[in-house]
Design a protein around this motif. Structure first.
Motif, PDB file in Angstrom:
ATOM      1  N   GLY A   1      27.504  49.375  39.360  1.00 52.57           N
ATOM      2  CA  GLY A   1      29.074  49.962  39.230  1.00 52.57           C
ATOM      3  C   GLY A   1      29.660  50.873  39.670  1.00 52.57           C
ATOM      4  N   THR A   2      30.831  50.552  39.468  1.00 51.96           N
ATOM      5  CA  THR A   2      32.049  51.247  40.365  1.00 51.96           C
ATOM      6  C   THR A   2      32.756  52.255  39.108  1.00 51.96           C
ATOM      7  OG1 THR A   2      33.619  50.573  39.755  1.00 51.96           O
ATOM      8  CG2 THR A   2      32.743  49.450  42.235  1.00 51.96           C
ATOM      9  N   PRO A   3      32.436  53.558  39.715  1.00 51.04           N
ATOM     10  CA  PRO A   3      33.700  54.112  39.203  1.00 51.04           C
ATOM     11  C   PRO A   3      34.894  54.049  37.727  1.00 51.04           C
ATOM     12  CG  PRO A   3      32.918  55.727  41.083  1.00 51.04           C
ATOM     13  CD  PRO A   3      32.847  54.559  40.876  1.00 51.04           C
ATOM     14  N   GLU A   4      35.341  53.400  38.733  1.00 49.90           N
ATOM     15  CA  GLU A   4      36.505  52.360  38.575  1.00 49.90           C
ATOM     16  C   GLU A   4      36.668  51.434  37.281  1.00 49.90           C
ATOM     17  OE1 GLU A   4      37.657  54.368  42.247  1.00 49.90           O
ATOM     18  OE2 GLU A   4      35.859  52.731  42.032  1.00 49.90           O
ATOM     19  N   GLU A   5      35.302  50.983  37.355  1.00 52.52           N
ATOM     20  CA  GLU A   5      34.566  49.950  35.898  1.00 52.52           C
ATOM     21  C   GLU A   5      34.864  50.467  34.856  1.00 52.52           C
ATOM     22  OE1 GLU A   5      32.898  46.269  38.232  1.00 52.52           O
ATOM     23  OE2 GLU A   5      32.080  47.431  38.951  1.00 52.52           O
TER      24      GLU A   5
ATOM     25  N   ILE B   1      38.681  58.807  35.888  1.00 48.16           N
ATOM     26  CA  ILE B   1      39.163  58.423  34.858  1.00 48.16           C
ATOM     27  C   ILE B   1      40.432  59.014  34.783  1.00 48.16           C
ATOM     28  CG2 ILE B   1      39.081  59.274  32.525  1.00 48.16           C
ATOM     29  CD1 ILE B   1      35.494  58.800  32.709  1.00 48.16           C
ATOM     30  N   ALA B   2      40.922  60.176  35.261  1.00 46.53           N
ATOM     31  CA  ALA B   2      42.212  60.559  35.538  1.00 46.53           C
ATOM     32  C   ALA B   2      43.221  60.423  35.650  1.00 46.53           C
ATOM     33  CB  ALA B   2      42.319  62.645  36.121  1.00 46.53           C
ATOM     34  N   ARG B   3      42.608  59.722  36.933  1.00 45.37           N
ATOM     35  CA  ARG B   3      42.981  58.774  38.449  1.00 45.37           C
ATOM     36  C   ARG B   3      43.850  57.497  37.044  1.00 45.37           C
ATOM     37  NH1 ARG B   3      41.193  57.197  44.236  1.00 45.37           N
ATOM     38  NH2 ARG B   3      43.232  56.205  44.803  1.00 45.37           N
ATOM     39  N   GLN B   4      43.202  56.917  36.941  1.00 42.94           N
ATOM     40  CA  GLN B   4      43.750  55.519  36.097  1.00 42.94           C
ATOM     41  C   GLN B   4      44.458  55.765  34.482  1.00 42.94           C
ATOM     42  OE1 GLN B   4      43.268  52.706  37.086  1.00 42.94           O
ATOM     43  NE2 GLN B   4      44.321  51.590  35.499  1.00 42.94           N
ATOM     44  N   LEU B   5      44.281  56.455  34.144  1.00 39.86           N
ATOM     45  CA  LEU B   5      45.375  57.293  32.916  1.00 39.86           C
ATOM     46  C   LEU B   5      46.787  57.639  33.890  1.00 39.86           C
ATOM     47  CD1 LEU B   5      42.869  60.049  30.934  1.00 39.86           C
ATOM     48  CD2 LEU B   5      43.986  57.542  30.152  1.00 39.86           C
ATOM     49  N   ALA B   6      46.179  57.979  34.566  1.00 38.19           N
ATOM     50  CA  ALA B   6      47.789  58.457  35.252  1.00 38.19           C
ATOM     51  C   ALA B   6      48.390  57.350  36.125  1.00 38.19           C
ATOM     52  CB  ALA B   6      47.422  59.249  37.232  1.00 38.19           C
TER      53      ALA B   6
ATOM     54  N   VAL C   1      37.343  53.712  29.934  1.00 37.18           N
ATOM     55  CA  VAL C   1      37.601  55.133  28.971  1.00 37.18           C
ATOM     56  C   VAL C   1      39.618  54.618  29.008  1.00 37.18           C
ATOM     57  CG1 VAL C   1      37.944  57.142  29.190  1.00 37.18           C
ATOM     58  CG2 VAL C   1      35.894  55.472  29.976  1.00 37.18           C
ATOM     59  N   THR C   2      39.789  54.221  30.013  1.00 30.27           N
ATOM     60  CA  THR C   2      41.642  54.293  29.579  1.00 30.27           C
ATOM     61  C   THR C   2      41.883  53.273  28.100  1.00 30.27           C
ATOM     62  OG1 THR C   2      41.789  54.563  31.710  1.00 30.27           O
ATOM     63  CG2 THR C   2      43.802  53.767  31.035  1.00 30.27           C
ATOM     64  N   PHE C   3      41.272  52.519  28.662  1.00 33.46           N
ATOM     65  CA  PHE C   3      41.214  51.603  27.363  1.00 33.46           C
ATOM     66  C   PHE C   3      41.190  52.229  25.781  1.00 33.46           C
ATOM     67  CE2 PHE C   3      40.093  48.233  24.059  1.00 33.46           C
ATOM     68  CZ  PHE C   3      41.258  48.064  23.530  1.00 33.46           C
TER      69      PHE C   3
ATOM     70  N   LEU D   1      33.188  62.303  13.472  1.00 35.56           N
ATOM     71  CA  LEU D   1      34.249  62.187  13.789  1.00 35.56           C
ATOM     72  C   LEU D   1      35.207  60.774  13.481  1.00 35.56           C
ATOM     73  CD1 LEU D   1      34.961  65.057  16.953  1.00 35.56           C
ATOM     74  CD2 LEU D   1      34.769  65.267  14.312  1.00 35.56           C
ATOM     75  N   ALA D   2      34.896  59.950  13.812  1.00 33.67           N
ATOM     76  CA  ALA D   2      35.509  58.893  14.126  1.00 33.67           C
ATOM     77  C   ALA D   2      35.625  58.455  11.834  1.00 33.67           C
ATOM     78  CB  ALA D   2      34.524  57.805  13.685  1.00 33.67           C
ATOM     79  N   ASN D   3      34.208  58.955  11.281  1.00 30.42           N
ATOM     80  CA  ASN D   3      34.629  58.874   9.397  1.00 30.42           C
ATOM     81  C   ASN D   3      35.343  59.879   9.219  1.00 30.42           C
ATOM     82  OD1 ASN D   3      33.140  57.100   9.651  1.00 30.42           O
ATOM     83  ND2 ASN D   3      31.148  58.329   9.274  1.00 30.42           N
ATOM     84  N   GLU D   4      36.060  60.986   9.625  1.00 34.89           N
ATOM     85  CA  GLU D   4      35.925  62.355   9.144  1.00 34.89           C
ATOM     86  C   GLU D   4      38.101  62.663   9.769  1.00 34.89           C
ATOM     87  OE1 GLU D   4      35.382  67.197   9.395  1.00 34.89           O
ATOM     88  OE2 GLU D   4      33.919  65.637   9.900  1.00 34.89           O
ATOM     89  N   TYR D   5      37.929  61.835  11.294  1.00 35.73           N
ATOM     90  CA  TYR D   5      39.416  61.930  11.185  1.00 35.73           C
ATOM     91  C   TYR D   5      40.361  60.404  11.849  1.00 35.73           C
ATOM     92  CZ  TYR D   5      39.004  67.243  12.729  1.00 35.73           C
ATOM     93  OH  TYR D   5      38.439  68.580  12.700  1.00 35.73           O
ATOM     94  N   GLY D   6      39.516  59.767  11.173  1.00 39.88           N
ATOM     95  CA  GLY D   6      40.538  58.200  11.356  1.00 39.88           C
ATOM     96  C   GLY D   6      41.626  58.670   9.938  1.00 39.88           C
ATOM     97  N   PRO D   7      41.233  59.006   8.841  1.00 37.48           N
ATOM     98  CA  PRO D   7      42.627  58.898   8.453  1.00 37.48           C
ATOM     99  C   PRO D   7      44.042  59.665   8.843  1.00 37.48           C
ATOM    100  CG  PRO D   7      41.265  58.905   6.956  1.00 37.48           C
ATOM    101  CD  PRO D   7      40.570  59.348   8.576  1.00 37.48           C
ATOM    102  N   SER D   8      43.249  60.265   9.825  1.00 37.90           N
ATOM    103  CA  SER D   8      45.041  60.795  10.891  1.00 37.90           C
ATOM    104  C   SER D   8      45.413  60.453  11.811  1.00 37.90           C
ATOM    105  CB  SER D   8      44.425  62.385  11.256  1.00 37.90           C
ATOM    106  OG  SER D   8      44.103  63.570   9.408  1.00 37.90           O
ATOM    107  N   GLY D   9      44.836  59.058  11.962  1.00 33.59           N
ATOM    108  CA  GLY D   9      45.568  58.545  12.997  1.00 33.59           C
ATOM    109  C   GLY D   9      44.903  58.830  14.442  1.00 33.59           C
ATOM    110  N   ILE D  10      43.273  58.438  14.515  1.00 30.35           N
ATOM    111  CA  ILE D  10      42.995  60.084  15.668  1.00 30.35           C
ATOM    112  C   ILE D  10      41.093  58.575  15.878  1.00 30.35           C
ATOM    113  CG2 ILE D  10      41.557  61.647  16.636  1.00 30.35           C
ATOM    114  CD1 ILE D  10      43.339  63.375  14.911  1.00 30.35           C
ATOM    115  N   THR D  11      40.988  58.432  16.620  1.00 32.99           N
ATOM    116  CA  THR D  11      40.131  57.544  16.755  1.00 32.99           C
ATOM    117  C   THR D  11      38.944  58.176  18.094  1.00 32.99           C
ATOM    118  OG1 THR D  11      40.705  56.740  19.375  1.00 32.99           O
ATOM    119  CG2 THR D  11      40.992  56.149  16.983  1.00 32.99           C
ATOM    120  N   ALA D  12      37.854  58.764  17.436  1.00 33.64           N
ATOM    121  CA  ALA D  12      36.935  58.638  17.955  1.00 33.64           C
ATOM    122  C   ALA D  12      35.248  58.102  18.922  1.00 33.64           C
ATOM    123  CB  ALA D  12      35.900  60.261  17.728  1.00 33.64           C
ATOM    124  N   ASN D  13      35.353  58.176  20.111  1.00 28.42           N
ATOM    125  CA  ASN D  13      34.587  57.135  20.706  1.00 28.42           C
ATOM    126  C   ASN D  13      33.658  57.725  21.806  1.00 28.42           C
ATOM    127  OD1 ASN D  13      35.317  54.205  19.329  1.00 28.42           O
ATOM    128  ND2 ASN D  13      36.726  55.444  20.553  1.00 28.42           N
ATOM    129  N   SER D  14      32.544  57.340  22.246  1.00 29.46           N
ATOM    130  CA  SER D  14      31.262  57.481  23.337  1.00 29.46           C
ATOM    131  C   SER D  14      31.094  56.536  24.218  1.00 29.46           C
ATOM    132  CB  SER D  14      30.322  57.604  22.893  1.00 29.46           C
ATOM    133  OG  SER D  14      30.178  58.678  21.884  1.00 29.46           O
TER     134      SER D  14
END
Length: 259
Positions: A223-227, A23-28, A232-234, A170-183
């Protein structure tokens, strides 16, 4: 597609190897400056060196996420070095395998600290800054077992489900602040952790668990870690600004539930 990650900063927990590293590698690779953390300094150094050798921006921080003090110091250090945290990928190591009869109360308490308390505390530490800037991404890595409980994974089956509930809240509580929360709920992804789980299940059942698994996965492979990292990157990106409160399985179709 431009994910809009150039100039963003991200903390990826448990990222010295395995899924967290992917995940860190793909974000970078997408332009984010990434803070990696792990307990092993050697593993962490190798992970950071790999990303920087590819032209990515990465820093390493040694931390044991089961410890309150380490979590606090980790976030403070990241903000000091990187200026802020826009993205937090809350990834915790897998707990011991076992049956209900074999897991004593101490194992449940340790599992809670590692799987639940650490995520709650890290979210408490990063959310105020995100809310102040009115932009943020929380992505918790849990497991497909929260939808389809699996033998030998009692701690994950039970405790990770509460993290899914936390992210939805947290998605409910912080959505108005422009924050998304997903699993994100990984299935069987090719990591050392997966090999250990399959080995434990095989020893318990006396069966060729890997062959059995492949017949249950519609795509017919692990699956592969890259998949996993791509999903997550999306979710961490500007492109996913309207996706929040979701629990997304990345499992090749293993989980058979509709929802």
């Amino acid at each position: 597609m431009d994910f809009g990650l150039n100039g963003k900063t991200a903390l990826v927990c448990g990222s010295s190897k395995g899924l967290g590293f992917a995940i860190a590698r793909q974000l970078a690779r997408e332009g984010a400056s990434v803070a990696l953390c792990g307990r092993s300094t050697d593993d962490l150094t190798r992970a950071v060196d790999t990303i920087t050798a590819e032209g990515g921006k990465a820093r390493g921080f040694t931390a044991d996420l089961s410890q309150h003090k380490d979590r606090t110091e980790l976030v403070q250090s990241c903000i000091t070095v990187m200026g802020r945290l826009d993205i937090a990928v809350l990834n915790t190591g897998g707990p011991p395998t076992g049956t209900f009869a074999s897991l004593d109360l101490a194992a449940w308490e340790d599992g809670y600290r590692k799987l639940v308390e650490s995520v709650v505390h890290l979210a408490q530490l990063v959310l105020p800054g995100m809310a102040e800037r009115r932009w943020g991404r929380l992505v918790a890595i849990t497991s497909f077992v929260t939808r389809q409980p699996t033998n030998q994974l009692l701690l994950s089956n039970s405790l990770r489900a509460s993290v899914n509930g936390l992210m939805r809240s947290l998605a409910n509580e912080y959505g108005p602040s422009g924050i998304t929360a997903n699993s994100v709920l990984p299935g069987y992804i090719g990591t050392e952790r997966m090999e250990n789980v399959v080995r434990a299940q095989a020893a318990s059942s006396g069966r060729d668990v890997l062959s059995d698994l492949l017949t249950q996965i519609p795509l017919g492979r692990i699956g592969t870690p890259e998949e996993l990292a791509n999903v997550v990157t999306f979710l961490a990106s500007e492109a996913a600004a309207y996706v929040t409160g979701a629990a997304i399985t990345v499992d090749g179709g293993l989980v058979k539930t509709v929802f």
